[in-house]
Design a protein around this motif. Structure first.
Motif, PDB file in Angstrom:
ATOM      1  N   LYS A 301       0.869  -1.180   0.000  1.00  0.00           N
ATOM      2  CA  LYS A 301       0.000   0.000   0.000  1.00  0.00           C
ATOM      3  C   LYS A 301       0.903   1.227   0.000  1.00  0.00           C
ATOM      4  CE  LYS A 301      -3.031  -2.119   3.451  1.00  0.00           C
ATOM      5  NZ  LYS A 301      -2.082  -2.666   4.395  1.00  0.00           N
ATOM      6  N   PRO A 302       0.892   2.017  -1.084  1.00  0.00           N
ATOM      7  CA  PRO A 302       1.766   3.193  -1.158  1.00  0.00           C
ATOM      8  C   PRO A 302       1.525   4.131   0.025  1.00  0.00           C
ATOM      9  CG  PRO A 302       0.722   2.785  -3.267  1.00  0.00           C
ATOM     10  CD  PRO A 302       0.066   1.854  -2.288  1.00  0.00           C
ATOM     11  N   SER A 303       2.611   4.648   0.607  1.00  0.00           N
ATOM     12  CA  SER A 303       2.489   5.489   1.795  1.00  0.00           C
ATOM     13  C   SER A 303       3.299   6.763   1.619  1.00  0.00           C
ATOM     14  CB  SER A 303       3.020   4.731   3.008  1.00  0.00           C
ATOM     15  OG  SER A 303       4.430   4.765   3.012  1.00  0.00           O
ATOM     16  N   ILE A 304       3.233   7.645   2.628  1.00  0.00           N
ATOM     17  CA  ILE A 304       4.061   8.858   2.583  1.00  0.00           C
ATOM     18  C   ILE A 304       5.495   8.580   3.047  1.00  0.00           C
ATOM     19  CG2 ILE A 304       2.164  10.507   2.750  1.00  0.00           C
ATOM     20  CD1 ILE A 304       2.814  10.759   5.779  1.00  0.00           C
ATOM     21  N   SER A 305       5.773   7.331   3.456  1.00  0.00           N
ATOM     22  CA  SER A 305       7.162   6.929   3.749  1.00  0.00           C
ATOM     23  C   SER A 305       7.543   5.824   2.768  1.00  0.00           C
ATOM     24  CB  SER A 305       7.295   6.463   5.202  1.00  0.00           C
ATOM     25  OG  SER A 305       6.246   5.581   5.565  1.00  0.00           O
ATOM     26  N   PRO A 306       7.722   6.190   1.475  1.00  0.00           N
ATOM     27  CA  PRO A 306       7.794   5.213   0.392  1.00  0.00           C
ATOM     28  C   PRO A 306       8.987   4.260   0.476  1.00  0.00           C
ATOM     29  CG  PRO A 306       8.430   7.395  -0.390  1.00  0.00           C
ATOM     30  CD  PRO A 306       7.868   7.582   0.986  1.00  0.00           C
ATOM     31  N   GLU A 368       1.821  11.513   9.940  1.00  0.00           N
ATOM     32  CA  GLU A 368       1.695  12.947   9.673  1.00  0.00           C
ATOM     33  C   GLU A 368       1.582  13.730  10.983  1.00  0.00           C
ATOM     34  OE1 GLU A 368      -0.747  14.008   6.321  1.00  0.00           O
ATOM     35  OE2 GLU A 368      -1.354  15.885   7.285  1.00  0.00           O
ATOM     36  N   PHE A 369       0.791  13.203  11.925  1.00  0.00           N
ATOM     37  CA  PHE A 369       0.599  13.894  13.205  1.00  0.00           C
ATOM     38  C   PHE A 369       1.915  13.946  13.985  1.00  0.00           C
ATOM     39  CE2 PHE A 369      -1.006  13.781  17.735  1.00  0.00           C
ATOM     40  CZ  PHE A 369      -1.316  15.133  17.767  1.00  0.00           C
ATOM     41  N   THR A 370       2.743  12.924  13.851  1.00  0.00           N
ATOM     42  CA  THR A 370       4.028  12.910  14.562  1.00  0.00           C
ATOM     43  C   THR A 370       4.964  13.989  14.010  1.00  0.00           C
ATOM     44  OG1 THR A 370       3.760  10.556  14.984  1.00  0.00           O
ATOM     45  CG2 THR A 370       5.974  11.450  15.267  1.00  0.00           C
ATOM     46  N   ILE A 371       4.977  14.160  12.692  1.00  0.00           N
ATOM     47  CA  ILE A 371       5.802  15.233  12.104  1.00  0.00           C
ATOM     48  C   ILE A 371       5.380  16.575  12.702  1.00  0.00           C
ATOM     49  CG2 ILE A 371       6.404  16.472   9.973  1.00  0.00           C
ATOM     50  CD1 ILE A 371       5.904  13.858   8.424  1.00  0.00           C
ATOM     51  N   ALA A 387       9.475   9.839  11.249  1.00  0.00           N
ATOM     52  CA  ALA A 387       8.269  10.021  12.063  1.00  0.00           C
ATOM     53  C   ALA A 387       7.663   8.676  12.460  1.00  0.00           C
ATOM     54  CB  ALA A 387       7.246  10.859  11.299  1.00  0.00           C
ATOM     55  N   VAL A 388       7.686   7.718  11.533  1.00  0.00           N
ATOM     56  CA  VAL A 388       7.215   6.371  11.872  1.00  0.00           C
ATOM     57  C   VAL A 388       8.035   5.835  13.046  1.00  0.00           C
ATOM     58  CG1 VAL A 388       7.100   3.969  11.058  1.00  0.00           C
ATOM     59  CG2 VAL A 388       6.359   5.836   9.554  1.00  0.00           C
ATOM     60  N   GLY A 389       9.335   6.026  12.988  1.00  0.00           N
ATOM     61  CA  GLY A 389      10.215   5.560  14.058  1.00  0.00           C
ATOM     62  C   GLY A 389       9.926   6.256  15.374  1.00  0.00           C
ATOM     63  N   VAL A 390       9.761   7.564  15.322  1.00  0.00           N
ATOM     64  CA  VAL A 390       9.539   8.334  16.554  1.00  0.00           C
ATOM     65  C   VAL A 390       8.233   7.900  17.220  1.00  0.00           C
ATOM     66  CG1 VAL A 390       8.974  10.655  17.418  1.00  0.00           C
ATOM     67  CG2 VAL A 390      10.930  10.326  15.881  1.00  0.00           C
ATOM     68  N   LYS A 391       7.195   7.734  16.417  1.00  0.00           N
ATOM     69  CA  LYS A 391       5.899   7.325  16.993  1.00  0.00           C
ATOM     70  C   LYS A 391       6.041   5.984  17.723  1.00  0.00           C
ATOM     71  CE  LYS A 391       1.744   5.156  16.820  1.00  0.00           C
ATOM     72  NZ  LYS A 391       1.480   3.716  16.851  1.00  0.00           N
ATOM     73  N   VAL A 417       6.203  16.603   4.381  1.00  0.00           N
ATOM     74  CA  VAL A 417       6.518  17.471   5.526  1.00  0.00           C
ATOM     75  C   VAL A 417       5.675  18.743   5.460  1.00  0.00           C
ATOM     76  CG1 VAL A 417       8.350  18.805   6.661  1.00  0.00           C
ATOM     77  CG2 VAL A 417       8.850  16.528   5.737  1.00  0.00           C
ATOM     78  N   ALA A 418       5.579  19.327   4.262  1.00  0.00           N
ATOM     79  CA  ALA A 418       4.788  20.553   4.113  1.00  0.00           C
ATOM     80  C   ALA A 418       3.312  20.286   4.403  1.00  0.00           C
ATOM     81  CB  ALA A 418       4.964  21.127   2.710  1.00  0.00           C
ATOM     82  N   ALA A 419       2.818  19.112   4.025  1.00  0.00           N
ATOM     83  CA  ALA A 419       1.418  18.788   4.292  1.00  0.00           C
ATOM     84  C   ALA A 419       1.163  18.709   5.796  1.00  0.00           C
ATOM     85  CB  ALA A 419       1.042  17.461   3.616  1.00  0.00           C
ATOM     86  N   ALA A 420       2.154  18.278   6.545  1.00  0.00           N
ATOM     87  CA  ALA A 420       1.961  18.106   7.985  1.00  0.00           C
ATOM     88  C   ALA A 420       2.104  19.413   8.756  1.00  0.00           C
ATOM     89  CB  ALA A 420       2.967  17.080   8.525  1.00  0.00           C
ATOM     90  N   VAL A 421       3.043  20.269   8.361  1.00  0.00           N
ATOM     91  CA  VAL A 421       3.326  21.448   9.181  1.00  0.00           C
ATOM     92  C   VAL A 421       3.237  22.774   8.417  1.00  0.00           C
ATOM     93  CG1 VAL A 421       4.780  20.244  10.859  1.00  0.00           C
ATOM     94  CG2 VAL A 421       5.831  21.177   8.803  1.00  0.00           C
TER      95      VAL A 421
END
Ligand SMILES: *Cc1c(COP(=O)(O)O)cnc(C)c1O
Length: 461
Positions: A301-306, A368-371, A387-391, A417-421
């Motif tokens: 499933k394509p993601s924002i962390s490709p 996205e919320f973690t970023i 961000a996946v790692g941090v969460k 990143v721009a989409a999140a912040v």
């Protein structure tokens, strides 16, 4: 130092031959016959030395007679001289007892530079000695290809061809592949998907006449030398935080399992690692395997962390090999079952894996919320993989210091990143002109014959 295949039926090789081979001939992956152990005193003595010196001391026991000591030191020096930070893999603090290890100061802004820059140097030295010429061919969804091109650009005796899916990589990733000027670099934009790119590369390796004629070599993440180069930064980070006198934990944004497997090797060498946490995005096959014992691919499933969008995590085979008591035929059988759809990890092996690895996953919204959260709490911009790692790391914080691996620079994935912040991360100064450099790329059809013809013509020059 001898290397054996995880499927137990390929010739035992030394370091240099295992590096040049990539994949073993029985389809398995090379692992050291015995993992060398560093003493408490040797680990303590890494405190305060340069990254390059630590790299020399940690990797040297794995090489056997492959390179002279002075030559190896030299190659390490050249591999990391282009990095934009003197510490190479610096730590920053994110919160109480939670640290980020920044692995994105290399020339292509992702951790893959640590391994690729070194194997570029090792290949070059080895080929210069033998007088051989090779053709490196790789498929990429973005990060591996740019790292390979940066590592091999301008080297004698090597041509590098990278296939990427036309129109499906980020602009930064594409420009990193198409702007190098050296004529041994060949960026090929294939009309198809990443899976098509990977399939054509596999086809080339299976076309033995072509493979031998052009001296095909692979540098994908199953190459043992790449894993080895990544072991080093687990040591430098842990020693900075008090090892060997104090334990340290790591959380690793994981796809093909190469990076976290390097942490597993560091632990095997005696580094006091408490938890090794696998962090996956919505492509959570490893999380499911570790919690249920069922290793079952179910479509990407394509993601924002490709760079973590994987179906089959190749290097996991190395961990399975140990969990099955180094029984190559058992691993070969599992991989046969995988080709038919999946396999169940035995109870004993699962318990062993669970003692070694913890795991967690992050959905797209959580990523996205973690970023966003980290930016507002600390002012630090992180890439979606990080961000996946941090969460996931936050679910495992405690008395032991936790290091999350920051695998790419936020500017490599500016849209997510721009989409999140709402902030566009800036490229580091040294590559600020990336968008002004002329591009050089050849579009190719999704056709094996056409690609092979092109490669033959290019290397005949
Ligand atoms: C390759 C990559 C990963 C995954 O690393 P593996 O070694 O394949 O597990 C994570 N993040 C980034 C940015 C990557 O490029």
């Amino acid at each position: 130092m001898n290397y054996v295949s995880t499927r137990g039926a390929a010739p035992v090789l030394g370091f240099e031959a295992a590096m040049l081979a990539g994949l073993a001939r029985d389809g398995g992956l090379y692992v050291p016959e015995v993992v060398p152990v560093m003493s408490h005193a040797e680990i303590a003595a890494l405190a305060g030395v340069s990254y390059e010196e630590a790299a020399y001391r940690v990797m040297r026991p794995f090489l056997g007679e492959a390179f002279e000591q002075a030559e190896f030191r030299n190659l390490i020096g050249r591999a990391y001289e282009g990095f934009g930070h003197a510490a190479r893999a610096p730590l920053v603090q994110l919160g109480p007892n939670h640290f980020l290890m920044e692995l994105f100061h290399g020339p292509t802004l992702a951790f893959k530079d640590f391994a690729m820059q070194l194997i570029g140097q090792l290949f070059q030295a080895s080929l210069a000695r033998s007088g051989r010429r090779i053709t490196v061919v790789g498929a990429t969804s973005g990060d591996t290809g740019s790292a390979a091109i940066e590592a091999f650009r301008g080297l004698n005796n090597v041509d590098v061809f990278i296939l990427y899916p036309h129109g499906r990589v980020s602009e930064v990733q594409r420009r990193q592949m198409t702007t190098p000027k050296e004529d041994n670099v060949h960026a090929l934009a294939l009309h198809g998907t990443f899976d098509d790119c990977q399939a054509r590369v596999k086809d080339m390796f299976n076309d033995f006449a072509f493979r031998d004629a052009v001296g095909l070599a692979g540098v994908n993440s199953i190459n043992w030398a790449r894993v080895l180069a990544q072991v080093v930064y687990y040591f430098t980070a842990a020693v900075s935080l008090g090892a060997p006198h104090r334990k340290v934990s790591f959380t690793v944004p994981t796809g093909n399992f190469g990076d976290i497997f390097a942490g597993y090797i560091a632990r095997g060498m005696g580094l006091p690692i408490d938890k090794l946490v696998i962090a996956t995005n919505q492509n959570d096959i490893l999380y499911r395997a570790l919690t249920t014992g069922a290793y079952a691919p179910d479509g990407v499933k394509p993601s924002i962390s490709p760079s973590m969008d994987i179906q089959v995590s190749s290097n996991f085979e190395r961990a399975l090999y140990d969990a099955y008591g180094r029984d190559g035929s058992a691993v070969a059988q599992l991989m046969g079952e995988l080709a038919l759809g999946g396999f169940a990890i035995s109870q004993g092996a699962l318990e062993q894996l669970q003692q070694t690895f913890a795991s967690g996953r992050a959905s797209e919204a959580e990523t996205e919320f973690t970023i966003e959260r980290i930016y507002y709490a600390t002012g630090v911009l992180i890439c979606p993989h990080t961000a996946v790692g941090v969460k996931v790391a936050e679910e495992h914080l405690g008395a032991v210091p936790m290091v999350t691996l920051a695998t790419a620079h936020p500017a490599k994935f500016p849209d997510a990143v721009a989409a999140a912040v709402g902030v566009q991360p800036a490229l580091p100064q040294r590559m600020a002109d990336l968008f002004d450099r002329p591009e050089r790329v050849t579009e190719v059809p999704n056709d094996l014959g056409a690609i092979e013809t092109l490669i033959r013509e290019r290397i005949a020059r």
